[in-house]
Design a protein around this motif. Structure first.
Motif, PDB file in Angstrom:
ATOM      1  N   SER A  32       0.457  -1.471  -0.267  1.00 40.50           N
ATOM      2  CA  SER A  32       0.576   0.222   0.013  1.00 40.50           C
ATOM      3  C   SER A  32       0.865   1.525   0.008  1.00 40.50           C
ATOM      4  CB  SER A  32      -1.198  -0.297   1.414  1.00 40.50           C
ATOM      5  OG  SER A  32      -2.073  -0.831   1.550  1.00 40.50           O
ATOM      6  N   LEU A  33       2.222   1.268   0.753  1.00 40.80           N
ATOM      7  CA  LEU A  33       2.753   2.412   1.112  1.00 40.80           C
ATOM      8  C   LEU A  33       4.017   2.106  -0.261  1.00 40.80           C
ATOM      9  CD1 LEU A  33       4.628   4.836   2.434  1.00 40.80           C
ATOM     10  CD2 LEU A  33       6.310   3.221   3.205  1.00 40.80           C
ATOM     11  N   LEU A  34       3.572   1.639  -1.167  1.00 41.15           N
ATOM     12  CA  LEU A  34       4.686   1.750  -2.567  1.00 41.15           C
ATOM     13  C   LEU A  34       3.371   2.089  -3.573  1.00 41.15           C
ATOM     14  CD1 LEU A  34       6.772   0.627  -4.716  1.00 41.15           C
ATOM     15  CD2 LEU A  34       5.926  -1.600  -4.299  1.00 41.15           C
ATOM     16  N   TRP A  35       1.901   1.595  -3.369  1.00 42.49           N
ATOM     17  CA  TRP A  35       1.298   1.854  -4.348  1.00 42.49           C
ATOM     18  C   TRP A  35       0.982   3.755  -4.147  1.00 42.49           C
ATOM     19  CZ3 TRP A  35       1.466  -1.905  -6.372  1.00 42.49           C
ATOM     20  CH2 TRP A  35       0.925  -2.046  -7.943  1.00 42.49           C
ATOM     21  N   ILE A  36       1.700   4.322  -2.642  1.00 41.09           N
ATOM     22  CA  ILE A  36       0.909   5.279  -2.465  1.00 41.09           C
ATOM     23  C   ILE A  36       1.786   6.510  -3.598  1.00 41.09           C
ATOM     24  CG2 ILE A  36       1.000   7.574  -1.025  1.00 41.09           C
ATOM     25  CD1 ILE A  36      -0.332   5.794   0.676  1.00 41.09           C
ATOM     26  N   VAL A  37       3.297   5.890  -3.347  1.00 39.88           N
ATOM     27  CA  VAL A  37       4.122   5.834  -4.000  1.00 39.88           C
ATOM     28  C   VAL A  37       4.324   6.162  -5.878  1.00 39.88           C
ATOM     29  CG1 VAL A  37       6.950   6.209  -4.879  1.00 39.88           C
ATOM     30  CG2 VAL A  37       5.999   6.140  -1.998  1.00 39.88           C
ATOM     31  N   LEU A  38       3.697   5.180  -6.173  1.00 46.38           N
ATOM     32  CA  LEU A  38       3.427   4.967  -7.569  1.00 46.38           C
ATOM     33  C   LEU A  38       2.345   5.712  -8.134  1.00 46.38           C
ATOM     34  CD1 LEU A  38       4.370   1.523  -8.260  1.00 46.38           C
ATOM     35  CD2 LEU A  38       5.845   3.005  -8.535  1.00 46.38           C
ATOM     36  N   ARG A  39       1.263   6.088  -7.072  1.00 47.41           N
ATOM     37  CA  ARG A  39       0.146   7.291  -7.722  1.00 47.41           C
ATOM     38  C   ARG A  39       1.316   8.771  -8.063  1.00 47.41           C
ATOM     39  NH1 ARG A  39      -5.136   6.915  -4.065  1.00 47.41           N
ATOM     40  NH2 ARG A  39      -6.007   8.448  -6.111  1.00 47.41           N
ATOM     41  N   VAL A  40       1.344   8.930  -7.031  1.00 47.66           N
ATOM     42  CA  VAL A  40       2.595  10.069  -7.900  1.00 47.66           C
ATOM     43  C   VAL A  40       3.527  10.565  -8.645  1.00 47.66           C
ATOM     44  CG1 VAL A  40       4.048  12.209  -5.649  1.00 47.66           C
ATOM     45  CG2 VAL A  40       2.194  10.734  -5.003  1.00 47.66           C
ATOM     46  N   ALA A  41       4.780   9.441  -8.944  1.00 46.09           N
ATOM     47  CA  ALA A  41       4.974   9.333  -9.478  1.00 46.09           C
ATOM     48  C   ALA A  41       5.148   7.933 -10.574  1.00 46.09           C
ATOM     49  CB  ALA A  41       6.763   9.276  -9.202  1.00 46.09           C
ATOM     50  N   PRO A  42       4.640   7.810 -11.016  1.00 50.25           N
ATOM     51  CA  PRO A  42       3.586   6.308 -12.457  1.00 50.25           C
ATOM     52  C   PRO A  42       5.281   5.370 -12.455  1.00 50.25           C
ATOM     53  CG  PRO A  42       2.866   8.439 -13.387  1.00 50.25           C
ATOM     54  CD  PRO A  42       3.599   8.822 -12.226  1.00 50.25           C
ATOM     55  N   SER A  43       6.272   5.929 -12.699  1.00 47.41           N
ATOM     56  CA  SER A  43       7.779   4.896 -12.441  1.00 47.41           C
ATOM     57  C   SER A  43       8.451   5.204 -11.191  1.00 47.41           C
ATOM     58  CB  SER A  43       7.670   4.251 -13.646  1.00 47.41           C
ATOM     59  OG  SER A  43       8.481   6.362 -14.211  1.00 47.41           O
ATOM     60  N   LEU A  44       9.173   3.895 -10.668  1.00 55.37           N
ATOM     61  CA  LEU A  44      10.034   4.562 -10.874  1.00 55.37           C
ATOM     62  C   LEU A  44      11.939   3.936 -11.000  1.00 55.37           C
ATOM     63  CD1 LEU A  44       9.639   3.003  -6.953  1.00 55.37           C
ATOM     64  CD2 LEU A  44       9.599   5.338  -7.336  1.00 55.37           C
TER      65      LEU A  44
END
Length: 267
Positions: free
Chosen positions: A48-60
């Motif tokens: 869930s924490l990772l998904w929050i990050v990916l919502r802001v930045a669509p890729s890492l």
């Protein structure tokens, strides 16, 4: 021929010891249920924490959400596999302090495999199931070709062995630094957790450590870079089995050196 019979006999001993240990653990069904739910919730919280990050930045570092999900799932599955099959390593510091290794050394089999196999952890089932679910979801999401599906179980096995071997490295420090401390092995655990994210996002020194010194990235990041078109050379596919073989050999050497300095409690 005699050597082959000896290997077969040792394997039977390992399997029976593991089976007996697992059956004893499974007698506690409430513990199994609680362990399953707890480990799956912890993995879901991390995702869930990772998904929050990916919502802001669509890729890492160029890795899309389903590709990062693949890394996350492989990490969870390898953690769970190690806990399910080789979890006894976590009790090594206490076994050294209490002198429990004395009994182990009297058995007519190799001490390290027997020691690792005889304390499976029930919550490991939750990590394995969660990890496999995430890997399956990611590969379906990516419409991955058949060879990626075929490689995934082998990469999981390699990752599980690499992680366990590194745990043995740190655990064997207890032969030199006496005390029931697990902090050294938590280093290995935290390094594995760091590879849930693309290694390219880390500084160069961290990438080097996670690819070569503690080669956790060899079993999912490097193959994933090849499978998902991130520019890694095809030769990187041999990295996972090579890392497993080298780290396992080093783990056995660390164990042998540790036993050479082991002193019984005398009780």
């Amino acid at each position: 021929m005699a050597e082959e019979r000896g290997v077969a006999a040792s394997l039977r001993v390992y399997l029976r010891a593991y089976s007996a240990s697992l059956q004893a653990k499974l007698e506690y069904r409430t513990d199994l249920a609680i362990g399953l739910v707890t480990s799956m919730m912890l993995q879901a919280a991390g995702l869930s924490l990772l998904w929050i990050v990916l919502r802001v930045a669509p890729s890492l570092n160029g890795w899309t959400a389903p590709q990062v999900l693949y890394l996350f799932g492989m990490t969870a599955a390898c953690l769970g596999g190690s806990e399910l099959f080789f979890n006894q390593i976590w009790s090594l510091p206490g076994a050294i302090v209490m002198g429990d290794l004395d009994r182990l050394l009297t058995y007519p089999v190799r001490a390290l495999p027997f020691f690792l196999l005889t304390r499976p952890e029930l919550h490991a089932f939750g990590n394995v199931l969660t990890g496999f679910s995430y890997v399956t979801a990611s590969l379906l999401w990516l419409s991955a070709p058949w060879y990626v599906w075929l490689a995934a179980p082998l990469l999981w096995l390699c990752g599980m062995l690499v992680y366990t071997a590194v745990l043995v490295w740190f655990g064997c420090l207890s032969f030199r630094v006496l005390g029931p401390q697990l902090s050294s092995m938590m280093v290995a655990h935290n390094l594995l957790q760091a590879t849930r994210y693309p290694l390219g996002a880390y500084p160069r020194g961290v990438r080097f450590a996670l690819l070569f010194l503690f080669p956790f990235g060899a079993f999912h990041y490097v193959p994933g870079s090849i499978f998902f078109g991130h520019g890694a050379p095809l030769i990187g596919l041999v990295g996972a089995p090579l890392a497993a073989l080298v780290t396992m050999w080093l783990a056995q050497r660390a164990w042998d050196l540790g036993l050479a300095s082991y002193e019984s409690t005398g009780s």
